[in-house]
Design an enzyme around this catalytic site. Structure first.
Site, PDB file in Angstrom:
ATOM      1  N   ASP A 301     104.428   3.007  46.648  1.00 28.58           N
ATOM      2  CA  ASP A 301     105.365   1.899  46.742  1.00 28.58           C
ATOM      3  C   ASP A 301     105.615   1.658  48.244  1.00 28.58           C
ATOM      4  OD1 ASP A 301     107.151  -0.139  46.235  1.00 28.58           O
ATOM      5  OD2 ASP A 301     108.313   0.955  44.749  1.00 28.58           O
TER       6      ASP A 301
HETATM    7  C1  BGC Z   1     109.334  -2.216  44.766  1.00 31.63           C
HETATM    8  C2  BGC Z   1     108.115  -2.343  43.879  1.00 31.63           C
HETATM    9  C3  BGC Z   1     107.303  -3.542  44.275  1.00 31.63           C
HETATM   10  C4  BGC Z   1     106.977  -3.469  45.752  1.00 31.63           C
HETATM   11  C5  BGC Z   1     106.124  -4.623  46.228  1.00 31.63           C
HETATM   12  C6  BGC Z   1     109.005  -2.352  46.232  1.00 31.63           C
HETATM   13  O1  BGC Z   1     110.145  -2.447  47.009  1.00 31.63           O
HETATM   14  O2  BGC Z   1     109.950  -0.970  44.534  1.00 31.63           O
HETATM   15  O3  BGC Z   1     108.495  -2.402  42.541  1.00 31.63           O
HETATM   16  O4  BGC Z   1     106.140  -3.606  43.501  1.00 31.63           O
HETATM   17  O5  BGC Z   1     108.170  -3.455  46.484  1.00 31.63           O
HETATM   18  O6  BGC Z   1     106.817  -5.800  46.249  1.00 31.63           O
END
Ligand code: BGC
Length: 751
Positions: A301
């Site tokens: 993530d």
């Molecule tokens: C979130 C994810 C997301 C990623 C990309 C992160 O802050 O936890 O769920 O897929 O950002 O946008």
């Protein structure tokens, strides 16, 4: 028999061709890897956010890319993947242009490896203007309609692919057992069965047409594992989850989604029992890869590798963080804002801290994913895919999903449905808000910038006015959730005089992730004051809740006549709300979580017996431990349903046999309605304290007044299993109860 044979031949040839394709992809990937330099390999493992290549970075508004920055990423650093938008959603055409420019650049690299782009299309295509937004997962769970989950996900896949993007960071498979958590609305609620059934349905829908087809996208199941249970309730703070609980409640959704063929996995940003999951070889390698058999790409993530050093403090240097994560099993790093990762990774490999075989392993998976989604055949946005954007049938699916999500929690004296000749006063901060009906990941990350919503998006006031005419509607308040006009108590008192009743729209405005952290689940005081003032007018009050998690309404509930839980139900929320309030749709949603009364009463429906027991003085006990305001599975209808006694095929279930449970459901009221029958089991005695009950199956039907239908459920020992002290999922012999509504029957399981 003939058919069985035919099906098995077809199935085996399908599996054979799937396996064949995998083999040939593997060979092709290996051939590419042989030609790759270390720089090219670490580039493939790097994922950057669009702001890095966009003109003006994060402040970019129109999707224009910066040619020099794009060259730097794709040519110089050989970056394999990009994600995200800069400020807000862009048109599908802009997205296709962006993809085209990126692939043009990729085609100028030595090996011409296409770039894989990923977006978060979590309740519809978040980042494309005019896309169809559906209820958040929490609302989808309330529908108890897996077919609808599939339909919504199919539309999402089409609109994403139409935007030229083939990788969706969805579905969220975190279980919603911590209502403080700001990502609660993204979950399918507190139950494992609903989570795993709906999660697998979404994965299947994204992928089943074929990842290389113009209607398919690669799913990314997230956030593996245990993200949703931060002890403090704050996003990305530590969770403490014993492995027995992790396996019982958090893992099954991922197991099921891997079985359904999920192409990729995103890792939990948090830590469990002091171990950041991005550094947890046991969870990534032993459990995910070996036990669950996951063969796809594992992506981090946001910024989560460097955070092993900067936040979790388990890696003494940025390079140590990279070494730790990659050796734990990460394939791709969502870096996403700089070039530190590829540089550190290269250094680590050169120093022998990471073996080349681990790098090749990650790159192979990434290349195979790119082959699977068809990028090597045609890296550019496909014309046929573009035609699937915004088709006229999508809004009807969004409306049906929103309607089925609507959960009627209270209907005192049958005040609802309202007759259309009533004069209503509509008040509350959500009454003229669009963002409070859609929530997170809606055209912007936080979902709270209304200028990006489609022009046909309606507020509750608009939908009700259209239904009953403006002469019957008066309003207190204005646009903007925090607009002080929404809290004008004097005006409320005044306008109530000429109204028959008050529709009060309370809840939460949109938020996502950490900005949604809250110290308290109580409704904000201004909203409670407004509710109290509405009650004091003496006019009947109907409460509509648009919220991503339960906010306490315990103090006001006794004086409120009707309560409709509307969740954040997407583009057609307002229409669905007014349809239910005025009887054009008979509600059928069931709560996917236990609606608590207060902070000290957060107990899940599948609690242990000792959670039920409240010991009081003198060895007296009562059984009031599960005391929510509204229990899990609760939801009223405008008609009524009655159940026959349960019929079991046997009172003994042996070994691998199946037990058939049937029940006849009758619509005993006077209007047509949908209804979900939920089947729970209770293990009477077990080596690990059994749950009071666990949901094992559900079926939704539509019945006309007076109509009856027999529903048949098949249970086997797997439906009765639990995780034992040795962390094995087993079924122990013994007596079990089956509970369906007010009906109960028992049987014995034996080996
Ligand atoms: C979130 C994810 C997301 C990623 C990309 C992160 O802050 O936890 O769920 O897929 O950002 O946008």
């Amino acid at each position: 028999m003939k058919y069985v044979l035919l099906i098995s031949i077809l199935l085996s040839s399908y599996c054979y061709s799937g396996a064949q394709q995998n083999n040939s992809f593997q060979k092709e990937a290996d051939a590419i890897i042989k030609k790759m330099t270390l720089e090219e390999k670490v580039g493939q493992m790097t994922q950057l956010t669009m702001a890095v290549v966009a003109k003006g970075g994060w402040s970019n508004q129109d999707g224009t890319l910066d040619p020099a920055a794009l060259k730097k990423a794709v040519i110089e650093y050989k970056v394999g993947s990009l994600l995200n938008t800069t400020a807000h959603a862009l048109s599908d055409e802009t997205w296709r242009n962006i993809q085209t420019q990126i692939q043009d650049e990729a085609m100028m690299t030595r090996l011409k490896i296409p770039v894989l782009y990923g977006l978060d299309a979590i309740h519809g295509e978040t980042y494309t203007l005019g896309s169809t937004l559906f209820p958040q997962n929490l609302g989808m769970a309330a529908t108890r309609n897996t077919g609808l989950v599939k339909q919504a996900a199919q539309v999402t896949a089409k609109e994403l692919r139409a935007s030229g993007v083939r990788w969706n960071f969805a579905p969220v498979l975190d279980i919603g057992r911590q209502p403080l958590w700001s990502r609660f609305p993204e979950t399918y609620g507190e139950d494992v069965l609903i989570g795993k059934t709906m999660g697998a349905a979404a994965v299947t829908a994204y992928q089943e047409d074929g990842l290389d087809q113009p209607t398919g996208v690669a799913a990314c199941i997230k956030h593996y594992l245990g993200y949703s249970a931060p002890r403090s309730g704050k996003d990305r703070t530590p969770a403490y989850i014993p492995e027995i609980e992790l396996r019982e409640y958090y893992l099954p959704q991922f197991r099921e989604a891997v079985k359904a063929g999920a192409a990729t996995v995103m890792v939990n940003s948090g830590e469990i029992n002091g171990v950041p999951v991005h550094a947890d070889k046991y969870l990534l390698e032993d459990v995910l890869r070996k036990e669950l058999g996951f063969e796809g790409v594992i992506v981090t993530d946001w910024e989560d590798i460097i955070r092993l050093h900067t936040r979790h403090l388990v890696a003494a240097s940025p390079r140590a963080a990279v070494v730790m994560a990659i050796n734990a099993g990460i394939d791709m790093s969502m870096v996403p804002s700089d070039y530190s990762f590829p540089e550190l990774l290269k250094e680590a490999v050169q120093k022998g801290e990471i073996k080349m075989s681990r790098i090749d392993d990650a790159v192979r998976r990434i290349l195979i994913l790119k082959m699977k989604v068809g990028l090597f055949k045609n890296a550019y946005p496909e014309k046929e895919a573009a035609l699937n954007f915004g088709l006229p049938e999508y809004p009807a699916i969004a409306l049906q999903a929103a309607r089925e999500a609507m959960t009627l929690l209270k209907n005192q004296d049958h005040i609802l449905p309202l007759s259309k000749d009533k004069k209503v006063l509509i008040a509350g901060p959500a009454a003229q808000s669009i963002s409070a009906l859609n929530g997170c990941w809606s055209y912007v990350w936080q979902g709270n910038e209304e200028q990006w919503y489609p022009s046909d998006s309606k507020t509750i006031v608009q939908a009700i006015t259209e239904k009953i005419g403006k002469d019957r509607v008066s309003i207190v308040g204005g646009k903007g959730f925090d607009n002080p006009m929404n809290y004008d108590l004097e005006q409320l008192k005044e306008k109530a005089k000429s109204a028959d009743l008050i529709i009060l729209c309370l809840g939460e405005n949109a938020y996502a992730e950490s900005p949604g952290n809250t110290r308290d689940l109580a409704l904000p005081p201004a909203q409670t004051e407004l509710a109290k003032a509405a009650i004091l007018t003496g006019k009947p009050v109907i409460l509509v809740l648009t919220e991503g998690r339960p906010r306490f309404i315990t103090d006001i509930e006794p004086s409120i006549k009707g309560i409709l839980m509307a969740y954040w139900s997407g583009r057609k929320s307002a229409e669905a709300i007014s349809d239910v309030l005025f009887g054009d749709y008979n509600p059928s949603g069931l709560l996917p979580f236990s609606y608590p009364k207060s902070m000290g009463e957060i107990v899940m429906y599948d609690r242990k017996y000792t959670e039920d027991v409240r010991e009081v003085f003198n060895e007296n006990m009562d059984w009031s431990g599960y005391d929510p305001l509204f229990p899990f599975g609760y939801g009223l209808s405008y008609t009524s349903f009655s159940y026959s006694p349960l019929r079991l095929s046997s009172t003994v279930l042996s070994g691998d046999e199946q037990l058939t449970v049937s029940i006849t459901v009758t619509n005993s009221g006077n209007r047509e309605g949908m209804h979900t029958v939920e089947l729970y089991t209770h293990d009477q005695y077990a080596s690990i304290t059994p749950s009071t009950k666990r949901l094992r199956a559900f079926q939704k039907i539509d019945l006309k007044p007076g109509e009856s239908r027999e529903l048949v459920f098949h249970l086997d020992r797997n439906d009765l299993a639990f995780v034992n002290a040795r962390l094995q999922t087993i079924t122990e012999p013994g007596d079990f109860d089956i509970l369906v509504g007010n009906q109960k029957a028992s049987f014995r399981y034996q080996y």
